[in-house]
Design an enzyme around this catalytic site. Structure first.
Site, PDB file in Angstrom:
ATOM      1  N   HIS A 124      17.943  -9.988  -9.461  1.00  0.00           N
ATOM      2  CA  HIS A 124      19.116 -10.925  -9.448  1.00  0.00           C
ATOM      3  C   HIS A 124      19.951 -10.394  -9.077  1.00  0.00           C
ATOM      4  CE1 HIS A 124      21.037 -13.113 -12.601  1.00  0.00           C
ATOM      5  NE2 HIS A 124      20.895 -14.265 -12.295  1.00  0.00           N
ATOM      6  N   ASP A 201      12.249  -6.097 -14.632  1.00  0.00           N
ATOM      7  CA  ASP A 201      12.376  -7.828 -15.633  1.00  0.00           C
ATOM      8  C   ASP A 201      12.453  -8.979 -15.446  1.00  0.00           C
ATOM      9  OD1 ASP A 201      14.368 -10.118 -15.503  1.00  0.00           O
ATOM     10  OD2 ASP A 201      16.069  -9.705 -13.700  1.00  0.00           O
ATOM     11  N   GLN A 204      12.574 -14.590 -15.658  1.00  0.00           N
ATOM     12  CA  GLN A 204      11.516 -15.875 -14.863  1.00  0.00           C
ATOM     13  C   GLN A 204      10.354 -16.022 -15.200  1.00  0.00           C
ATOM     14  OE1 GLN A 204      13.590 -18.465 -14.179  1.00  0.00           O
ATOM     15  NE2 GLN A 204      14.845 -17.470 -13.874  1.00  0.00           N
ATOM     16  N   LYS A 227      15.896 -18.634 -21.919  1.00  0.00           N
ATOM     17  CA  LYS A 227      15.122 -19.083 -20.904  1.00  0.00           C
ATOM     18  C   LYS A 227      13.245 -19.235 -20.877  1.00  0.00           C
ATOM     19  CE  LYS A 227      17.323 -16.206 -17.030  1.00  0.00           C
ATOM     20  NZ  LYS A 227      18.429 -17.267 -16.724  1.00  0.00           N
ATOM     21  N   CYS A 365      23.176 -16.253  -7.964  1.00  0.00           N
ATOM     22  CA  CYS A 365      22.817 -14.713  -8.149  1.00  0.00           C
ATOM     23  C   CYS A 365      22.121 -13.525  -7.843  1.00  0.00           C
ATOM     24  CB  CYS A 365      22.860 -14.592  -9.830  1.00  0.00           C
ATOM     25  SG  CYS A 365      24.274 -15.924 -11.280  1.00  0.00           S
TER      26      CYS A 365
END
Ligand code: PMP
Length: 408
Positions: A124, A201, A204, A227, A365
């Protein structure tokens, strides 16, 4: 009492009970922001009605209540990711701020001219641009782990890419554009064999998979509250104390100091060193309620449910002539990117919206992913455990409407 049904669980989400353009909402954009259950909304109302105050500085009762509520969430976060200690869990405004903090503070401490940062082709922009900026500042370079056409990282390139000058690796746990679940444990192991730390990261992944930072042996793990059924404005940076202690503060001001005089300032310890100013207290408290809620359902049950929805939707969409699934990795989370031959993804998104089906359209993104795959954009349906078969039926029907309107 038996387990609550998915239908009952869906009923916890008031936002899903509305109509959009005269159609019941089929919300398939949880990868952008998931929805909040009533339990989280109630907790926010309770906080605002009875506890709202500033944290960490008040002797008065209300401030102590707010501080307690906020600090209790830090413990919940620690438990959620199985972090070894509480003071390694830092509140930020979200994944973006967490990565900016690491890029800035780790970068200034450890990156020098000629050094290298290794990222993946699936990242991202939030895990690209902060690194580009610090690299530009110090004269360091970025290397990229490539992907195959299915959207899987090519790990055979790793030995060559982990050079003597590589100072940190940054990889997404799950790709927001394609849904690929990356083999982060292997990447961490191979980076550690060369004593290179790894930032994951987890934006998600956190709502969909059980995360254990100690089992993974990650060095940094970051994610966002919005999220994972929590509010916007709150996120987490977990980092190993060993690194955090060697990093300078990112922002400065109140709360992050021990003492200030005109001669100079001494910094507070972890985690406060990285938490300048008044945090998003309400959002933090909401995040705590969201973690409770997800744990109440159970991460294994959530992952199984979402996989079921993904498999079903993938099978249905791949039967539609002209629809192409983009990102067909073997290990995938519930993100379904697709396009329709002869139709721009933005038009897909608009027509789907006119039928009450909310999807994302664009580059997500992750422009380098689109460039690598030779496409400008995709339409993306992303599923959460509160979606159901009817949402998939509605998606399929709306895709047929797109085809009819465009005559494809
Ligand atoms: N990384 C990934 C993989 C994401 O999906 C997102 C959100 N789309 C981000 C980072 C940025 O998260 P936030 O906007 O909450 O800071």
């Amino acid at each position: 009492p038996g387990r609550r049904t998915w239908e009952a669980i869906r009923g916890d989400f008031p936002v899903l009970a509305q109509s959009i353009h005269g159609h019941p909402l089929a919300y398939l954009d949880s990868a952008a922001s998931s929805q909040m259950p009533q339990q989280v909304i109630d907790r926010l109302v309770w906080y605002h009605s009875t506890q709202h105050s500033n944290v960490h500085r008040g002797v008065h009762t209300l401030s102590q209540k707010a501080t307690q509520a906020f600090e209790d969430v830090r413990e919940k976060v620690r438990e959620l990711i199985n972090a070894p200690s509480l003071h390694e869990c830092i509140f930020t405004s979200g994944t973006t701020e967490s990565i900016n903090l690491v890029a800035h503070s780790f970068g200034r401490a450890f990156l020098q001219e000629g050094d290298r940062v290794l990222l993946s082709a699936l990242e991202h922009h939030a895990n690209i641009v902060p690194w580009q900026r610090i690299c530009q500042e110090v004269g360091a370079h970025i290397d990229v782990i490539p992907i195959n056409d299915r959207g899987e990282l090519l790990l055979e390139t790793l030995d060559e890419l982990l050079t003597e000058r590589t100072k940190i690796v940054g990889v997404g746990h799950v790709s927001n554009a394609l849904g690929t679940i990356n083999p982060i444990a292997e990447i961490i192991e191979r980076a550690h064999a060369r004593e290179i730390p790894v930032l994951i990261d987890g934006a998600q992944a956190i709502a969909h998979l059980k995360v254990d930072v100690q089992a993974l042996d990650a060095d940094f793990y970051v994610f966002s509250g919005h999220k994972m059924c929590g509010p916007t404005g709150i996120g987490v940076l977990w980092g190993k104390e060993r690194w955090l202690n060697q990093m300078e503060p990112y922002q400065s001001g109140g709360d992050m100091i021990l003492s200030v005089s005109w001669e100079g300032t001494t910094y507070n310890g972890l985690p406060h060193k990285f938490e300048a100013g008044t945090p998003s207290i309400a959002a933090g408290v909401g995040l705590g309620a969201a973690i409770n809620y997800l744990q109440g359902i159970g991460f294994e049950r959530i992952a199984a449910r979402e996989d079921e929805l993904l498999q079903r939707a993938s099978a249905r969409l791949s039967e539609i002539p002209g629809v192409r699934l983009i990102g067909t990795a073997e290990h995938k989370a519930s993100v379904l990117s697709f396009d329709i031959e002869g139709v721009h993804p933005h038009d897909i998104g608009s027509i789907l919206d006119s039928e009450g089906v909310a999807v994302r359209a664009g580059h997500h993104c992750a422009q380098p992913v689109m460039t690598r795959l030779g496409i400008p954009a995709t339409a993306r349906a992303s599923f959460a455990f509160y979606n159901d078969d009817e949402d998939i039926d509605r998606l399929v029907a709306a895709i047929y409407s797109v085809k009819e309107i465009f005559g494809v």
